[in-house]
Design an enzyme around this catalytic site. Structure first.
Site, mmCIF file in Angstrom:
data_model
loop_
_atom_site.group_PDB
_atom_site.id
_atom_site.type_symbol
_atom_site.label_atom_id
_atom_site.label_comp_id
_atom_site.label_asym_id
_atom_site.label_seq_id
_atom_site.Cartn_x
_atom_site.Cartn_y
_atom_site.Cartn_z
ATOM 1 N N GLY A 54 0.825 -1.215 0.000
ATOM 2 C CA GLY A 54 0.000 0.000 0.000
ATOM 3 C C GLY A 54 0.853 1.256 0.000
ATOM 4 C CD GLU A 75 9.212 -0.525 5.675
ATOM 5 O OE1 GLU A 75 7.987 -0.376 5.689
ATOM 6 O OE2 GLU A 75 9.810 -1.330 6.422
ATOM 7 C CB VAL A 118 6.506 5.835 12.765
ATOM 8 C CG1 VAL A 118 5.646 6.888 13.445
ATOM 9 C CG2 VAL A 118 6.699 6.160 11.292
ATOM 10 C CB CYS A 183 21.807 15.947 35.646
ATOM 11 S SG CYS A 183 22.537 17.338 36.493
ATOM 12 C CG ASP A 318 16.318 8.817 35.507
ATOM 13 O OD1 ASP A 318 16.291 9.743 36.331
ATOM 14 O OD2 ASP A 318 17.338 8.143 35.256
ATOM 15 C CE LYS A 326 13.286 13.129 33.360
ATOM 16 N NZ LYS A 326 12.886 12.597 32.051
ATOM 17 C CB THR A 327 19.690 14.553 40.297
ATOM 18 O OG1 THR A 327 18.715 15.270 41.086
ATOM 19 C CG2 THR A 327 20.206 15.473 39.199
ATOM 20 C CB ALA A 328 19.964 10.478 43.602
ATOM 21 C CB CYS A 361 23.589 19.156 39.592
ATOM 22 S SG CYS A 361 24.864 18.542 38.515
HETATM 23 C C1 UQ1 Z 1 20.146 14.709 47.913
HETATM 24 O O1 UQ1 Z 1 19.133 14.718 48.577
HETATM 25 C C2 UQ1 Z 1 20.523 13.517 47.227
HETATM 26 O O2 UQ1 Z 1 19.740 12.401 47.324
HETATM 27 C C3 UQ1 Z 1 20.084 11.467 48.267
HETATM 28 C C4 UQ1 Z 1 21.655 13.490 46.424
HETATM 29 O O3 UQ1 Z 1 21.902 12.381 45.682
HETATM 30 C C5 UQ1 Z 1 22.896 11.500 45.967
HETATM 31 C C6 UQ1 Z 1 22.489 14.638 46.313
HETATM 32 O O4 UQ1 Z 1 23.509 14.601 45.613
HETATM 33 C C7 UQ1 Z 1 22.135 15.841 47.028
HETATM 34 C C8 UQ1 Z 1 23.046 17.026 46.923
HETATM 35 C C9 UQ1 Z 1 20.984 15.867 47.805
HETATM 36 C C10 UQ1 Z 1 20.564 17.117 48.531
HETATM 37 C C11 UQ1 Z 1 20.915 17.053 49.982
HETATM 38 C C12 UQ1 Z 1 21.443 18.036 50.713
HETATM 39 C C13 UQ1 Z 1 21.734 17.788 52.165
HETATM 40 C C14 UQ1 Z 1 21.788 19.367 50.172
#
Ligand code: UQ1
Length: 432
Positions: A54, A75, A118, A183, A318, A326-328, A361
């Site tokens: 098609g 494709e 796609v 990040c 994430d 996007k961080t811990a 960060c």
């Molecule tokens: C934080 O809370 C966190 O999570 C556990 C991190 O990841 C490992 C960090 O790197 C940071 C900086 C924080 C923030 C905590 C404080 C005490 C500033």
């Protein structure tokens, strides 16, 4: 099966032009390591999705209608099959090969073949997202060679340290891809550590250090960007903006970058060390999923973290489309809010607690120095301590290297750390 977007740029009968936008790859994965795919054009009058019977047939007809160069077919397969013959192939009366032709050979002259898949459709915006199944040429195979590493995979992170130690003389190149990343700090932190290491080991004068970034800025928060640019100047690091890694020739220690201001124009750099930050994006399972936005991130309310359409679905970390780094630390702050949101939703009440986009960060700028960046959705600093956190500090290094791992394993993962907001309020006497 084909989907055909028929368009014109003005008529109210026709919806406009189907745009082709590059899709993205999985967050921090090398298994599908890719670069943004560039179609020759980013819009066509007619875009055909699927190059089966098609799709190819209609592309030929539509080209006759709207002219060469105005029709494209998306494709992924290299081979087009004449499936009706498979009755006879299955019955042993024909060979499979007689049913196969290269896709390129069946593509009508003047119709462009976009060899991609796609990923998502956005008919309201006449927009199609392509999955990027074109790899950064030469990767991940190139990681089998020396002098190249990446902190983003468990398989390659220790190769960074090896390349750093084995450095003799030449270019040390650190990359930042043409996709959003978790990040913006990490791709440059390893560069500052490398610079410090070579200074410590007497090799600094032998290293030409380059940060080749797809972005036009060093960091999204002005306060920390200014501090980083000072460090970059003082440590004699060259920053090349709008440069995207498109190929690694690991056998020759060459990295090829596209100049994003001049599409198609590439530059080749010899390297003595290359640190790769891979293109990133949502995981495959979320692309086109009912819970995802048009890119593939889980589509949540940015304050409550509740899904925008499914009230029994929530997102953290994430996989979400929360517009912050996007961080811990972001996960920590989100976890406190999400706990409250879910608790209220379970009681049939409306969520009240609001996530402000807090993320942190710790910008490692040496083996005993950290700038502790903390900011919110508005990219405004939201600092825990009542001191200027844009200064490099030894205390913050120890916090990153020694205290944060403890906090992570013993408090965050156990559900007892919801980010530093209470500490910040205490430190600022309730004023922040
Ligand atoms: C934080 O809370 C966190 O999570 C556990 C991190 O990841 C490992 C960090 O790197 C940071 C900086 C924080 C923030 C905590 C404080 C005490 C500033």
């Amino acid at each position: 099966m084909s989907v055909i977007g028929v368009v014109s740029s003005c008529s109210c009968l026709c919806p406009g032009v189907w745009l082709l936008k590059p899709g993205m790859q999985k967050m921090s994965s090398f298994s599908l390591h890719t670069a943004a795919r560039c179609a020759a054009k980013d819009y066509y009058e007619v875009l055909v999705l699927g190059g089966g019977a098609g799709g190819i047939t209609m592309s030929a007809r539509m080209k006759r209608k709207v002219g060469a160069g105005n029709v494209a077919v998306v494709e992924p397969s290299k081979t087009h099959y004449y499936q009706p013959l498979w009755t006879l192939v299955g019955g042993g009366a024909k060979q499979l090969a007689t049913s196969a032709r290269p896709t390129g050979s069946v593509m009508p002259k003047g119709v462009e073949w976009i060899q991609s898949r796609v990923a998502a459709l956005d008919p309201d915006k006449n927009c199609v997202w392509l999955e990027n199944d074109i790899k950064i040429k030469g990767l991940p195979e190139g990681f089998h060679y020396p002098k190249i590493g990446s902190n983003y995979s468990v398989h390659t992170v220790e190769k960074t340290w090896k390349a750093l130690q084995d450095f003799k003389e030449g270019n040390a190149i650190f990359t930042f891809p043409n996709t959003p990343v978790k990040c913006a700090g990490a791709p440059q932190k390893i560069m500052y550590l490398s610079e410090a290491y070579w200074r410590k080991t007497g090799k600094r004068s032998k290293a030409n250090i380059m940060f080749n970034t797809s972005l036009g800025v060093i960091f999204g928060v002005k306060k920390y960007a200014d501090a980083l640019l000072e460090i970059i100047k003082e440590r004699n690091i060259a920053v090349n903006y709008k440069r995207n890694l498109v190929e690694v020739r690991a056998d020759k220690q060459e990295a090829v970058f596209e100049n994003l201001d001049k599409p198609g124009v590439t530059e080749v750099h010899q390297y003595e060390m290359l640190h790769v930050t891979p293109p990133m994006g949502p995981p495959d399972v979320l692309i086109n999923s009912p819970v995802s936005d048009e890119i593939g991130w889980v589509d949540v309310d940015k304050e409550t973290l509740q899904h925008k359409r499914y009230p029994n679905v929530f997102g953290i970390g994430d996989c979400t489309n929360l517009p912050t780094s996007k961080t811990a630390a972001a996960v920590a702050a989100q976890s406190g809010v999400l706990d409250k949101t879910i608790s209220l939703v379970m009681k049939n009440q409306l969520p009240t607690k609001k996530y402000d986009g807090y993320t942190s960060c710790p910008l490692v700028t040496g083996y005993n120095k950290v700038i502790l960046a903390e900011f919110d959705y508005a990219a405004q600093p939201l600092e825990t301590f009542p001191i200027d956190q844009s200064k490099e500090r030894v205390t913050m290094y120890h916090m990153k290297a020694d205290m944060m791992p403890f906090l992570y394993w013993n408090a965050l993962l156990k559900g007892y750390w919801g980010g530093p907001a209470p500490l910040r309020k205490l430190m600022h006497l309730g004023l922040k």
